[in-house]
Enzyme design. Structure first.
Site, PDB file in Angstrom:
ATOM      1  N   HIS A   1       0.686  -1.057  -0.192  1.00  0.00           N
ATOM      2  CA  HIS A   1       0.012  -0.004   0.117  1.00  0.00           C
ATOM      3  C   HIS A   1       0.887   1.177  -0.211  1.00  0.00           C
ATOM      4  CE1 HIS A   1       0.307   0.650   4.503  1.00  0.00           C
ATOM      5  NE2 HIS A   1       0.135  -0.519   4.448  1.00  0.00           N
TER       6      HIS A   1
ATOM      7  N   ASP B   1       6.142   0.233   6.987  1.00  0.00           N
ATOM      8  CA  ASP B   1       4.535   0.348   6.599  1.00  0.00           C
ATOM      9  C   ASP B   1       4.179   1.385   5.797  1.00  0.00           C
ATOM     10  OD1 ASP B   1       2.117  -0.362   6.813  1.00  0.00           O
ATOM     11  OD2 ASP B   1       1.809   0.074   8.784  1.00  0.00           O
TER      12      ASP B   1
ATOM     13  N   GLU C   1      -4.868   1.788   2.454  1.00  0.00           N
ATOM     14  CA  GLU C   1      -5.067   0.660   3.287  1.00  0.00           C
ATOM     15  C   GLU C   1      -5.327   0.917   4.921  1.00  0.00           C
ATOM     16  OE1 GLU C   1      -3.505  -2.621   6.254  1.00  0.00           O
ATOM     17  OE2 GLU C   1      -2.959  -0.622   6.085  1.00  0.00           O
TER      18      GLU C   1
ATOM     19  N   HIS D   1       3.497   2.600  12.618  1.00  0.00           N
ATOM     20  CA  HIS D   1       2.690   3.602  13.022  1.00  0.00           C
ATOM     21  C   HIS D   1       3.334   4.577  14.078  1.00  0.00           C
ATOM     22  CE1 HIS D   1      -0.953   1.033  11.841  1.00  0.00           C
ATOM     23  NE2 HIS D   1       0.048   0.933  11.038  1.00  0.00           N
TER      24      HIS D   1
HETATM   25 ZN   LIG Z   1       0.432  -1.628   6.071  1.00  0.00          ZN
END
Ligand SMILES: [Zn+2]
Length: 461
Positions: free
Chosen positions: A273, A285, A319, A417
């Site tokens: 993503h 991420d 996402e 995150h």
């Molecule tokens: Zn992810």
């Protein structure tokens, strides 16, 4: 056994041996290119440093779309295009403050949270789970900030499982607490790492519930607050955030293809993503998954591989807080009657690859396991039934086998995150090994398939 069958048998085995030798040479070439002249690391640097954090709906996410389109076009694949996707637009705001007894804590507002509409001051009640919340009820909860402090279970080897056992505090904690009259929510960050960086992530509100603000505390601050409450249960905390949700925006999945040479109408989709949270640089991420996917397509083109099926690299949008890119992709595939041989996803970081898990039939999992001897020399050992990926999950209803790249997961949630999900925390060689593993699995699926595509089976029945 007569002589003729012996001869036939030996011809069969020499063909198989020859095919295996060809395959291992092909895989070796893929690895050599990824490790000696790879583009994954420099592409990740560019995504992290030239674009940076890119939450859906933000100007940076739009910049990421152009970045990806330009990069894919520079590789001269057969086709590059944008698929429109509507995305939510949540903004963090510029106020993010919380503390207790006048001491500031390190927090991140959770994605989707409402503003506190100014400074809230309240007592705090610490709990571990929703059952405890229900037992305490309105009498103990009303007017307070509910502090969910359930930590990752250190005994679980899979950090993904530890995350799975805690994530409901983040997603539904605010709604559950609001029912009993809480005024705000603190959630312990979803990580093993005891540092001062709080980890954001998405949360949602149940229909018809009074919306209260919800923020993550760094693990250090969660521990500090918990200790303090033992001796000072009436400690006064404060919370002040000004996040808000704006109108939905137009965005895109970014897609590139190499056309199949024998069955171009059947597709192998693979991707990661493009969006990330608005903190750090979205390096693991899912910058890693983005560059793994681009690199896989680039390498297969570089070795002049002629795929049987169409190879499609999809960089999904949204996402993190809606999965609208994944949902839109599956809806378009269904509308067009596209047949997918498989869908693969890399969304578990740029760490050293360990193997693959598959959400598919026993027969399909066995087929993947039959390739282990070819991939074992690269330290890939996980070939089992399991999770595919969030972006590709909506294809499940079309019976597409879903395959997830499985990098080592011990450090993933250290950065997930948070402000530390930056380029500097991705290791070049580990990232490159991931790209080569991903490309090799795509090559094997293209060459051998995964049994009859389920969609075709259904048509025949
Ligand atoms: Zn992810």
């Amino acid at each position: 056994m007569n002589k003729a069958s012996l001869i036939l048998l030996s011809i069969f085995f020499s063909f198989t041996a020859l095919a295996q030798k060809e395959d291992s040479l092909q895989i070796k070439t893929i690895y050599n290119i990824a490790l000696e002249e790879g583009h994954a690391y420099k592409n990740l640097r560019s995504l992290c440093k030239d674009v940076g954090a890119r939450l859906s709906g933000s100007p940076e996410a739009e910049k990421a779309v152009s970045w990806a389109k330009n990069l894919l076009e520079s590789y001269q694949f057969d086709k590059v295009w944008l698929m429109p996707v509507k995305v939510p637009h949540w903004i963090r705001g510029d106020i993010e403050q919380a503390g207790v007894n006048g001491t500031a804590m390190s927090i991140k507002t959770l994605g989707g949270s409402v503003s506190s509409n100014g400074r809230i001051e309240a007592n705090v009640i610490e709990i571990q789970n929703f059952e405890e919340l229900a037992t305490l009820g309105e009498a103990k909860v009303k007017g307070k900030i509910v502090f969910y402090n359930r930590a990752f279970d250190r005994k679980l080897i899979s950090t993904g499982n530890a995350y799975g056992a805690c994530v409901n505090q983040r997603w539904s904690g605010a709604s559950k607490a609001s029912v009993y009259g809480a005024v705000g929510v603190f959630v312990r960050s979803l990580s093993h790492l005891k540092d001062k960086h709080a980890h954001t992530g998405s949360m949602g509100y149940e229909e018809g519930i009074q919306k209260i603000p919800s923020v993550a505390l760094s693990v250090q601050d969660a521990d500090m607050l918990s200790e303090l409450l033992k001796t000072q249960p009436n400690a006064m905390a404060y919370l002040n955030v000004n996040s808000q949700t704006l109108a939905d925006k137009d965005s895109y999945n970014v897609i590139a293809e190499i056309k199949g040479s024998i069955e171009p109408d059947k597709i192998i989709t693979f991707g990661g993503h493009l969006d990330s949270w608005d903190v750090g640089e979205g390096a693991h991420d899912d910058g890693a998954g983005v560059v793994h996917s681009i690199e896989a397509l680039r390498i297969l083109k570089a070795i002049a591989y002629q795929p049987r099926y169409t190879l499609r690299c999809v960089l999904f949008m949204n996402e993190e807080n809606g999965n609208n890119g994944g949902k839109t992709y599956a809806a378009v595939a269904k509308e067009k009657g596209e047949v997918h041989i498989a869908a693969l996803e890399s969304d578990a970081g740029g760490f050293v690859p360990r193997g693959f898990t598959m959400d598919g039939t026993e027969e399909q999992v066995k087929q993947m396991q039959s390739w282990e001897p070819l991939l074992e020399p690269y330290n890939l050992h996980i070939f089992k039934k399991g999770w595919g990926g969030v972006d590709i999950k909506p294809l499940k209803s079309q019976n597409v086998p879903l395959i997830g790249l499985r990098p080592d997961d011990q450090r993933y949630f250290d950065h997930h995150h948070s402000d530390t999900d930056v380029f500097e925390n991705v290791h070049q060689r580990e990232l490159e090994l991931g790209a080569a593993s991903f490309a090799s699995m795509i090559f094997l699926i293209d060459k051998y398939g995964l049994g009859t595509p389920p969609q075709l089976k259904m048509e025949k029945e």
